[in-house]
Design a protein around this motif. Structure first.
Motif, PDB file in Angstrom:
ATOM      1  N   GLN A 122       0.808  -1.212   0.000  1.00  0.00           N
ATOM      2  CA  GLN A 122       0.000   0.000   0.000  1.00  0.00           C
ATOM      3  C   GLN A 122       0.845   1.267   0.000  1.00  0.00           C
ATOM      4  OE1 GLN A 122      -2.597  -0.490   3.378  1.00  0.00           O
ATOM      5  NE2 GLN A 122      -4.087  -1.663   2.206  1.00  0.00           N
ATOM      6  N   ALA A 123       2.097   1.147   0.447  1.00  0.00           N
ATOM      7  CA  ALA A 123       2.984   2.314   0.457  1.00  0.00           C
ATOM      8  C   ALA A 123       3.615   2.594  -0.906  1.00  0.00           C
ATOM      9  CB  ALA A 123       4.086   2.108   1.501  1.00  0.00           C
ATOM     10  N   GLU A 124       3.435   1.698  -1.858  1.00  0.00           N
ATOM     11  CA  GLU A 124       4.022   1.890  -3.178  1.00  0.00           C
ATOM     12  C   GLU A 124       3.286   2.987  -3.953  1.00  0.00           C
ATOM     13  OE1 GLU A 124       4.067  -1.832  -5.163  1.00  0.00           O
ATOM     14  OE2 GLU A 124       5.513  -2.761  -3.800  1.00  0.00           O
ATOM     15  N   GLU A 125       3.970   3.520  -4.974  1.00  0.00           N
ATOM     16  CA  GLU A 125       3.446   4.643  -5.753  1.00  0.00           C
ATOM     17  C   GLU A 125       2.140   4.290  -6.461  1.00  0.00           C
ATOM     18  OE1 GLU A 125       3.600   8.583  -7.105  1.00  0.00           O
ATOM     19  OE2 GLU A 125       4.913   7.537  -5.684  1.00  0.00           O
ATOM     20  N   THR A 126       2.040   3.063  -6.950  1.00  0.00           N
ATOM     21  CA  THR A 126       0.852   2.666  -7.715  1.00  0.00           C
ATOM     22  C   THR A 126      -0.403   2.574  -6.863  1.00  0.00           C
ATOM     23  OG1 THR A 126       1.475   0.351  -7.390  1.00  0.00           O
ATOM     24  CG2 THR A 126       2.204   1.413  -9.425  1.00  0.00           C
ATOM     25  N   TRP A 127      -0.228   2.517  -5.536  1.00  0.00           N
ATOM     26  CA  TRP A 127      -1.381   2.391  -4.655  1.00  0.00           C
ATOM     27  C   TRP A 127      -1.886   3.733  -4.133  1.00  0.00           C
ATOM     28  CZ3 TRP A 127      -4.346  -1.743  -2.868  1.00  0.00           C
ATOM     29  CH2 TRP A 127      -3.993  -2.988  -3.385  1.00  0.00           C
ATOM     30  N   LYS A 128      -1.205   4.838  -4.479  1.00  0.00           N
ATOM     31  CA  LYS A 128      -1.605   6.128  -3.931  1.00  0.00           C
ATOM     32  C   LYS A 128      -3.019   6.509  -4.346  1.00  0.00           C
ATOM     33  CE  LYS A 128       3.028   8.128  -3.528  1.00  0.00           C
ATOM     34  NZ  LYS A 128       3.927   9.225  -3.961  1.00  0.00           N
ATOM     35  N   HIS A 129      -3.299   6.404  -5.634  1.00  0.00           N
ATOM     36  CA  HIS A 129      -4.626   6.786  -6.114  1.00  0.00           C
ATOM     37  C   HIS A 129      -5.695   5.813  -5.644  1.00  0.00           C
ATOM     38  CE1 HIS A 129      -3.024  10.007  -8.598  1.00  0.00           C
ATOM     39  NE2 HIS A 129      -2.109   9.168  -9.068  1.00  0.00           N
ATOM     40  N   ARG A 130      -5.315   4.548  -5.498  1.00  0.00           N
ATOM     41  CA  ARG A 130      -6.281   3.574  -4.997  1.00  0.00           C
ATOM     42  C   ARG A 130      -6.671   3.890  -3.559  1.00  0.00           C
ATOM     43  NH1 ARG A 130     -10.544   0.607  -6.160  1.00  0.00           N
ATOM     44  NH2 ARG A 130     -10.747  -1.188  -4.781  1.00  0.00           N
ATOM     45  N   ARG A 131      -5.673   4.231  -2.738  1.00  0.00           N
ATOM     46  CA  ARG A 131      -5.961   4.597  -1.354  1.00  0.00           C
ATOM     47  C   ARG A 131      -6.803   5.872  -1.302  1.00  0.00           C
ATOM     48  NH1 ARG A 131      -0.478   4.061  -0.616  1.00  0.00           N
ATOM     49  NH2 ARG A 131      -0.362   6.251   0.017  1.00  0.00           N
ATOM     50  N   GLN A 132      -6.487   6.805  -2.199  1.00  0.00           N
ATOM     51  CA  GLN A 132      -7.257   8.049  -2.229  1.00  0.00           C
ATOM     52  C   GLN A 132      -8.722   7.780  -2.576  1.00  0.00           C
ATOM     53  OE1 GLN A 132      -6.502  10.901  -5.451  1.00  0.00           O
ATOM     54  NE2 GLN A 132      -6.214  12.492  -3.898  1.00  0.00           N
TER      55      GLN A 132
END
Length: 218
Positions: free
Chosen positions: A14-24
């Protein structure tokens, strides 16, 4: 691998760059109803984020036109609630295109209705294996199990606690619902084994006892 190791792996992913928008987007779903209110939330569903623009499906074009004029005030309330390194939302796009394809939102009333539907019916209560006695309260340990063996032992102890009030089968001494004893004078597992092997011919009987059905963990 313990459950704590799995949790650490998920946190790293979840800390990876690709997960930023998903978490948002998950945060948008979490705070959407509180930001827009219940009446608007029933008629809208966030469907995704594309280039900092929140995509929201609406139930009708009337709602779409009405919400277009409120999108700035919605963003002003929503962006401060989105915690993370992803850039803030720049705009909101309302459309009726994806409304039919999105899964319906479950309301509190539907949850209550589903709970009522899950209550045992009259036919279920007539089944000999139905347990009418109230189930005891089982305390759940605060920490998760470290190993599969520990998880199994916890499950086994929970089963024993939940069936401690039941009478015992005279054949195997397992906890048995009263309806099974009234019908077969034994538990359903012993009845199934006894009646099955009693009605088969010697050629059909299995010589190895390992083929018999396992006992219930009661």
């Amino acid at each position: 691998m313990s459950l704590s190791d799995v949790r650490q792996i998920v946190e790293r992913i979840q800390a990876e760059e690709t997960w930023k928008h998903r978490r948002q987007f998950l945060q948008v779903i979490k705070h959407w109803e509180a930001v827009v209110g219940n009446n608007v939330a029933v008629q809208t569903r966030p469907s995704g984020i594309y280039r900092q623009v929140l995509q929201v499906a609406v139930s009708s074009s009337v709602w779409s036109q009405a919400l277009v004029f409120q999108r700035r005030s919605i963003l002003a309330k929503l962006n401060p609630l989105l915690i993370g390194s992803a850039p803030p939302l720049a705009d909101i796009h309302f459309s009726t295109a994806k409304w039919a394809s999105l899964p319906p939102k479950v309301t509190k009333t539907e949850v209550v209705d589903s709970a009522k539907a899950a209550e045992p019916t009259e036919l279920m209560q007539k089944h000999p294996s139905f347990v009418r006695s109230p189930q005891p309260v089982i305390k759940t340990p605060a920490s998760p199990p470290e190993t599969a063996i520990e998880a199994f032992l916890r499950w086994s102890n929970a089963v024993k606690q939940s069936t401690a009030h039941l009478p015992r089968c005279p054949c195997c001494s397992c906890a048995t619902p009263i309806g099974e004893l009234q019908r077969w004078q034994m538990c359903r597992t012993c009845a199934r084994q006894r009646f099955f092997y009693f009605n088969t011919t010697p050629e059909e009987e299995s010589p190895a006892p390992s083929n018999r059905l396992p006992k219930d963990p009661r």
